[in-house]
Structures are given as C-alpha cells and as structure tokens.
Design a protein around this motif. Structure first.
Motif, PDB file in Angstrom:
ATOM      1  N   GLU A  23       8.224 -13.541   4.880  1.00 13.96           N
ATOM      2  CA  GLU A  23       7.187 -12.901   5.787  1.00 13.96           C
ATOM      3  C   GLU A  23       6.227 -12.110   4.695  1.00 13.96           C
ATOM      4  O   GLU A  23       4.944 -12.023   4.985  1.00 13.96           O
ATOM      5  N   ARG A  24       6.910 -11.456   3.695  1.00 10.91           N
ATOM      6  CA  ARG A  24       6.045 -10.569   2.804  1.00 10.91           C
ATOM      7  C   ARG A  24       5.191 -11.549   1.888  1.00 10.91           C
ATOM      8  O   ARG A  24       3.922 -11.054   1.446  1.00 10.91           O
ATOM      9  N   VAL A  25       5.444 -12.600   1.669  1.00 13.46           N
ATOM     10  CA  VAL A  25       4.955 -13.371   0.741  1.00 13.46           C
ATOM     11  C   VAL A  25       3.718 -14.014   1.436  1.00 13.46           C
ATOM     12  O   VAL A  25       2.598 -14.152   1.083  1.00 13.46           O
ATOM     13  N   ARG A  26       3.881 -14.195   2.838  1.00 15.82           N
ATOM     14  CA  ARG A  26       2.839 -14.782   3.562  1.00 15.82           C
ATOM     15  C   ARG A  26       1.755 -13.591   3.862  1.00 15.82           C
ATOM     16  O   ARG A  26       0.541 -13.804   4.066  1.00 15.82           O
ATOM     17  N   SER A  27       2.146 -12.116   4.055  1.00 16.67           N
ATOM     18  CA  SER A  27       1.259 -11.369   4.538  1.00 16.67           C
ATOM     19  C   SER A  27       0.681 -10.680   3.232  1.00 16.67           C
ATOM     20  O   SER A  27      -0.646 -10.486   3.460  1.00 16.67           O
ATOM     21  N   TYR A  28       1.194 -10.594   2.096  1.00 18.97           N
ATOM     22  CA  TYR A  28       0.467  -9.863   1.110  1.00 18.97           C
ATOM     23  C   TYR A  28       0.629 -10.709  -0.287  1.00 18.97           C
ATOM     24  O   TYR A  28       0.383 -10.128  -1.273  1.00 18.97           O
ATOM     25  N   GLY A  29       1.422 -11.681  -0.273  1.00 16.24           N
ATOM     26  CA  GLY A  29       1.498 -12.546  -1.494  1.00 16.24           C
ATOM     27  C   GLY A  29       2.792 -12.317  -2.459  1.00 16.24           C
ATOM     28  O   GLY A  29       2.938 -12.834  -3.403  1.00 16.24           O
ATOM     29  N   LYS A  30       3.296 -11.356  -2.058  1.00 16.72           N
ATOM     30  CA  LYS A  30       4.584 -10.723  -2.914  1.00 16.72           C
ATOM     31  C   LYS A  30       5.993 -10.646  -2.132  1.00 16.72           C
ATOM     32  O   LYS A  30       5.842 -10.261  -0.992  1.00 16.72           O
ATOM     33  N   ALA A  31       7.160 -11.056  -2.737  1.00 18.45           N
ATOM     34  CA  ALA A  31       8.288 -11.063  -1.738  1.00 18.45           C
ATOM     35  C   ALA A  31       8.778  -9.700  -1.771  1.00 18.45           C
ATOM     36  O   ALA A  31       9.919  -9.643  -0.951  1.00 18.45           O
ATOM     37  N   VAL A  32       8.652  -8.887  -2.467  1.00 19.39           N
ATOM     38  CA  VAL A  32       9.388  -7.525  -2.291  1.00 19.39           C
ATOM     39  C   VAL A  32       8.246  -6.237  -2.235  1.00 19.39           C
ATOM     40  O   VAL A  32       7.124  -6.357  -2.188  1.00 19.39           O
ATOM     41  N   THR A  33       8.854  -5.033  -1.720  1.00 18.95           N
ATOM     42  CA  THR A  33       7.764  -4.078  -1.273  1.00 18.95           C
ATOM     43  C   THR A  33       7.442  -3.086  -2.503  1.00 18.95           C
ATOM     44  O   THR A  33       8.194  -3.388  -3.529  1.00 18.95           O
ATOM     45  N   ILE A  34       6.350  -2.567  -2.520  1.00 23.34           N
ATOM     46  CA  ILE A  34       5.866  -1.764  -3.811  1.00 23.34           C
ATOM     47  C   ILE A  34       6.726  -0.386  -3.615  1.00 23.34           C
ATOM     48  O   ILE A  34       6.729   0.254  -2.769  1.00 23.34           O
ATOM     49  N   GLU A  35       7.465  -0.308  -4.676  1.00 23.14           N
ATOM     50  CA  GLU A  35       8.045   1.128  -4.853  1.00 23.14           C
ATOM     51  C   GLU A  35       7.654   2.045  -5.727  1.00 23.14           C
ATOM     52  O   GLU A  35       7.816   3.243  -5.700  1.00 23.14           O
ATOM     53  N   LYS A  36       6.889   1.386  -6.761  1.00 20.69           N
ATOM     54  CA  LYS A  36       6.192   2.292  -8.006  1.00 20.69           C
ATOM     55  C   LYS A  36       4.760   1.576  -8.251  1.00 20.69           C
ATOM     56  O   LYS A  36       4.414   0.718  -7.469  1.00 20.69           O
ATOM     57  N   GLN A  37       4.157   2.388  -9.007  1.00 20.20           N
ATOM     58  CA  GLN A  37       2.592   1.922  -9.158  1.00 20.20           C
ATOM     59  C   GLN A  37       2.986   0.498  -9.915  1.00 20.20           C
ATOM     60  O   GLN A  37       3.563   0.447 -10.789  1.00 20.20           O
ATOM     61  N   PRO A  38       2.403  -0.447  -9.147  1.00 20.12           N
ATOM     62  CA  PRO A  38       2.436  -1.903  -9.619  1.00 20.12           C
ATOM     63  C   PRO A  38       1.937  -2.123 -11.138  1.00 20.12           C
ATOM     64  O   PRO A  38       0.968  -1.165 -11.614  1.00 20.12           O
ATOM     65  N   LEU A  39       2.340  -3.300 -11.799  1.00 20.55           N
ATOM     66  CA  LEU A  39       1.389  -3.444 -12.956  1.00 20.55           C
ATOM     67  C   LEU A  39       0.246  -3.968 -12.920  1.00 20.55           C
ATOM     68  O   LEU A  39      -0.486  -3.732 -13.713  1.00 20.55           O
ATOM     69  N   THR A  40      -0.171  -4.816 -11.784  1.00 20.73           N
ATOM     70  CA  THR A  40      -1.304  -5.358 -11.544  1.00 20.73           C
ATOM     71  C   THR A  40      -1.873  -4.918 -10.494  1.00 20.73           C
ATOM     72  O   THR A  40      -1.455  -4.107  -9.810  1.00 20.73           O
TER      73      THR A  40
END
Length: 513
Positions: free
Chosen positions: A240-257
């Motif tokens: 469901e995360r992949v469907r909703s915002y394209g990534k499989a895990v939640t953001i815990e720190k400032q992302p790389l991209t």
C-alpha cells in the motif's frame, strides 16, 4: 604410491542404537570417480553393512541424494578429488532408515496426493503455446531427489507448516497445466506458500536447475493474490505504501532523494553512473547510501541519482502482486533510460535481482526489447578498480565475519567479490559456519510472518558468536536490519555494516566514521 580418497560417513541404525557416529574410510582413487563409486568400493571391499540408496547411476532417478560436505548432492554426480576429504550424511528432515538411506515413504505419498488433484478435462487433443510447453517441461524435469527439501531453511524450521519447494513445484505443475480440471493454489496456500524466503537454496541444490523460487513459489503467489487470498497482512502494508507514494517504507530521516533530499540529481565529476537507491537507502539507511556515493565519487565516478525513482517492485513481486511489480518496472525503466547512461549501480541485492532478472524478462515480454542499461551490485562494479589499487597505507584494524545475502550470492552469483574487497581494506575475515544460509528476511517473510523470520535468523546466532568478530559485514539493507535485531536480542556485541561503509572508512577522506 596409488592415490586414495578419505571419506567420513555418518553411521546410524535406528533398529539397534539411539545415537549415530562418524566412521572414517580410505579408498583407492581413480580419475573421474564419483562419491557413489567410493560407497560401492566400501560396501564390496570393506564393510558390507553400509547402507545407501542408488538407482540409475546417471543423475535421473534422485535415489542417491545425500549431504556431501554440508550440501545436498547426488552421489552419482559428485566427483571426488584425492586432495580433499568428504563428509557424507543422510538428508535431514526425513527419517533415517539406516546410515545414508532415508525413508521417502511420506514424501512419495504426499506427491501421490497432489497428483490426484490433476485429471484431464477431456481426452481430446489440445493445442499448447510454446511458452506453455516450455513452462510445463520445466516442472516435469524434477526427479524427486528432495535435495531442495534438505536445503530449504524454512523447511528446517517448520516442515509441519511449510511442505517445501518440491511440493510447491508439484502444485505449480498442476495449477499451470491447461488440462487441469480444478485449481490447487489454495492447497499450496494452506501448506505454507508464503513461508518461502525465495533464498534460492532450493535452486542451488536442484540437479536439474529448476527455478523453483520464480517458476513455482512466486507464480503460485500471483494466483493467490489475483483471487484475493493474499498477500499477507504485513506484506499489504508495504504494498500500500508503494501504491500511495512509490516507496515501500516510511520516512524516518531526511531522504537521499526528492525535493527535501540530502543530494541533488548529480553528485561529483567523472564517468557517469546511475545510483538506484532503493527504498531502504533512500528513507531508512541513508548513511549507507551516502557511503556508497562517496566511494563512487572517490573512484572517479559522477553519481546520478534520479530524484523521481520509485520502489523497484520487489516487495510486490515476491509477495505475488505482479500487477504492481510491472507498474513499478515500467515507471523505473522510463526514468533510468532517460539519462542515456549504461551502468546502473545498486547497493541492495533485492533491488539488484529485480532489475537484473525481473526487469530484463519483462523488457523482452512487455516492451519487446532489451533494457538500455545494465545493472551492477556495488561490489561487482567497483571490484576490478579497487583490486588494482596499491595496498592501503592505513588499513582497517578490524576483525569481521561475513554474511552472504541470498539475493546477491545465489541470486546474482556475487560471492567472492565482497570478501576480497573486505580483505583489501585490511580487515580480517573470520568465516562463520553456514555464512550463506538465509537470515529469514527475504521473500516477504520478515514483513508477513515476523516471528517465523526471527526463528530462521536465530540459527545464525551461535555461528556469529563463535567467530569472536567485532563486526558483521553484509551488503544487504534487509539483512542488516535482520542481523541488527538478532545481535541485539541475543546480546551479541557486534556492529552490522555494509561493505560500502567499510570501503568508505578506508578510501574517503571525508568519512567521519
């Protein structure tokens, strides 16, 4: 003096004793001789009480399967060398009849039961496509040696809940035969279909090279998903995360991209390569992603990081949601090919095997062409360049042990490169027992059946302790998460690091580790 070969054989007669024992034998060596030849010599010339199975002696019946130096093999096909010693044991899981012979009554009966689920819808001639015939022939190659059962880490922990690869292959053979008169995917589901970690230990052990993980497990899961009976609840969260915002895990720190990412689209100067970050390095293990980028920059590469890249689709594919996997494939291929750069680098074996295998297959099937880029794991990509460098002036003084990620070792054939790169840093490697045994994190098992995943991982705890290492090195984000949890729960004082992190500590002046 005539050469000889030494064998250590497990002896056990359940009718006469409660515990088995090892017995050593030495037999004359002849060029080209196989393990089965040595067993026959022992039986005829030394000890006629030795029990073992054999049949065709041509690798077609599967009767002579046994554990040879820790791995399931056919004794009639395993060549002997005079300068090696061989330990022979019966296949695990099955009841021992005597010595190297096990009782196959139960598996044969289970196979017979699955066969009874298949009956021709009619006796009329039917037309098949070449693809259908190809897949059916793949299933029929099985000789029922049960090496795959012996090699499977999930079977080792819960055969009562997971029938194992051989039976999943049989369910697939029935399910995907167009002549069947009923479905059997629900029975596969009932018998532990989602307990497979897709580690491919079964593929490695199969004397007929049947891709059981892809052709049986994942295809059966896709049918289960299409009928609304899967994936598992924990796996649905990732999907469901992949469907909703394209990534499989939640953001815990400032992302790389992305817009708020730590890096822009282009980092450094030199020959351009694309870094496919994957979900974990982008949103959870950003430090490893940074280490990887720094190493590539230090080696003279400009790193292109597509800011709109999405999950490779592996969590969906391994869980049976092929529709979502194909959606991710189409999106990422468009993104990765727009740069006109031929090399794509990954630091996650799950992403690597997806881009190398699934994307390449779908490119031919769906796009009717080959991919315009080639995917490399970071270890294999930088290997030659690093190994040509002079020995470091400031080697790392660190004692480590190495865990082989399944999707890198068996999935991509990258086994020695990480070890050599670790040695290049100056670190000492102490090999743990069963270094290539699955840690239980893959195939959606950690997400879907966490307790079972931990059970598989726990087998490695003692092996890790025995090394007395200071760190565990493994170039897989999922294995890192799994092993960090393991050492914490087991009270083992070891850090768990990616190979990119070790290389960063050695090569990069900007490293603050």
């Amino acid at each position: 003096m005539k050469e000889t070969v030494k064998l250590k054989i497990w002896r056990f007669d359940p009718q006469k004793e409660t515990h088995g024992h090892w017995q050593d034998f030495e037999v004359p060596y002849n060029e080209g001789m196989r393990v089965l030849d040595a067993l026959w010599h022992i039986y005829e010339e030394i000890d006629p009480t030795l029990a073992f199975r054999f049949g065709c002696r041509a690798g077609q019946c599967g009767s002579c399967a046994m554990i040879i130096n820790g791995k399931p093999e056919l004794s009639c096909k395993t060549e002997l060398l005079p300068d090696k010693e061989y330990a022979l044991e019966p296949l695990p899981t099955f009841a021992i009849t005597k010595d190297l012979a096990v009782d196959f009554t139960e598996p044969f009966e289970k196979m017979k039961e699955i066969r009874s689920d298949f009956a021709k819808a009619s006796e009329e001639a039917q037309t098949f496509t070449m693809d259908e015939i190809k897949d059916l022939l793949e299933y029929h190659k099985c000789i029922e040696c049960y090496n795959c059962i012996a090699a499977c880490p999930s079977v080792a922990e819960s055969w009562n809940e997971f029938m194992g690869p051989a039976y999943m292959r049989k369910y697939a053979q029935v399910q995907f035969d167009p002549r069947r008169n009923k479905d059997v995917f629900e029975k596969a589901l009932e018998n532990g279909l989602f307990r497979c970690t897709t580690c491919k230990a079964c593929v490695e052990a199969c004397p007929k090279d049947i891709d059981l993980a892809h052709k049986a497990i994942e295809k059966l899961r896709s049918v289960v998903v299409k009928h609304g009976l899967g994936p598992l609840e924990g796996q649905k969260e990732f999907i469901e995360r992949v469907r909703s915002y394209g990534k499989a895990v939640t953001i815990e720190k400032q992302p790389l991209t992305g817009e708020d990412g730590q890096f822009g689209e282009y980092v450094g100067e030199g020959e351009p390569v694309i870094f496919f970050t994957g979900c974990m390095m982008d949103l959870r293990l950003q430090k490893i992603g940074k280490d990887l980028i720094d190493v590539l920059n230090e080696l003279g590469y400009q790193v292109i990081i597509p800011t709109d890249q999405v999950c490779c689709g592996s969590p969906a594919i391994r869980s049976g949601d092929f529709e979502l996997g194909i959606h991710q494939f189409k999106k990422n291929v468009e993104i990765l090919e727009r740069y006109g750069v031929k090399d794509v680098i990954v630091g996650c074996p799950g992403c690597g095997i997806t881009l190398k295998d699934d994307y390449s297959r779908w490119a031919k099937e769906i796009l009717k062409r080959s991919l315009k880029f080639k995917t490399y794991d970071i270890n294999e990509f930088i290997y030659e360049k690093v190994m040509k460098m002079p020995p470091p002036d400031n080697p790392l003084e660190l004692k480590v042990t190495y865990h082989d990620p399944c999707h890198l070792n068996r999935g991509q054939g990258v086994k020695q490169e990480p070890r050599d790169l670790i040695k290049f840093t100056g670190a000492e490697i102490v090999e743990m027992k069963e270094a290539d045994r699955c840690c239980g994190a893959g195939g959606g098992v950690r997400a879907g059946i966490r307790d079972f995943s931990r059970l598989i991982a726990s087998r490695k705890a003692q092996h890790i302790k025995e090394t007395k290492a200071e760190a565990i090195v493994t170039p897989c984000p999922f294995c890192i998460f799994q092993l960090k949890e393991l050492v914490k729960n087991e009270g083992i004082d070891m850090e768990v690091v990616h190979t990119a992190t070790l290389l960063n500590r050695l090569l990069c002046k900007s490293s603050k580790n």
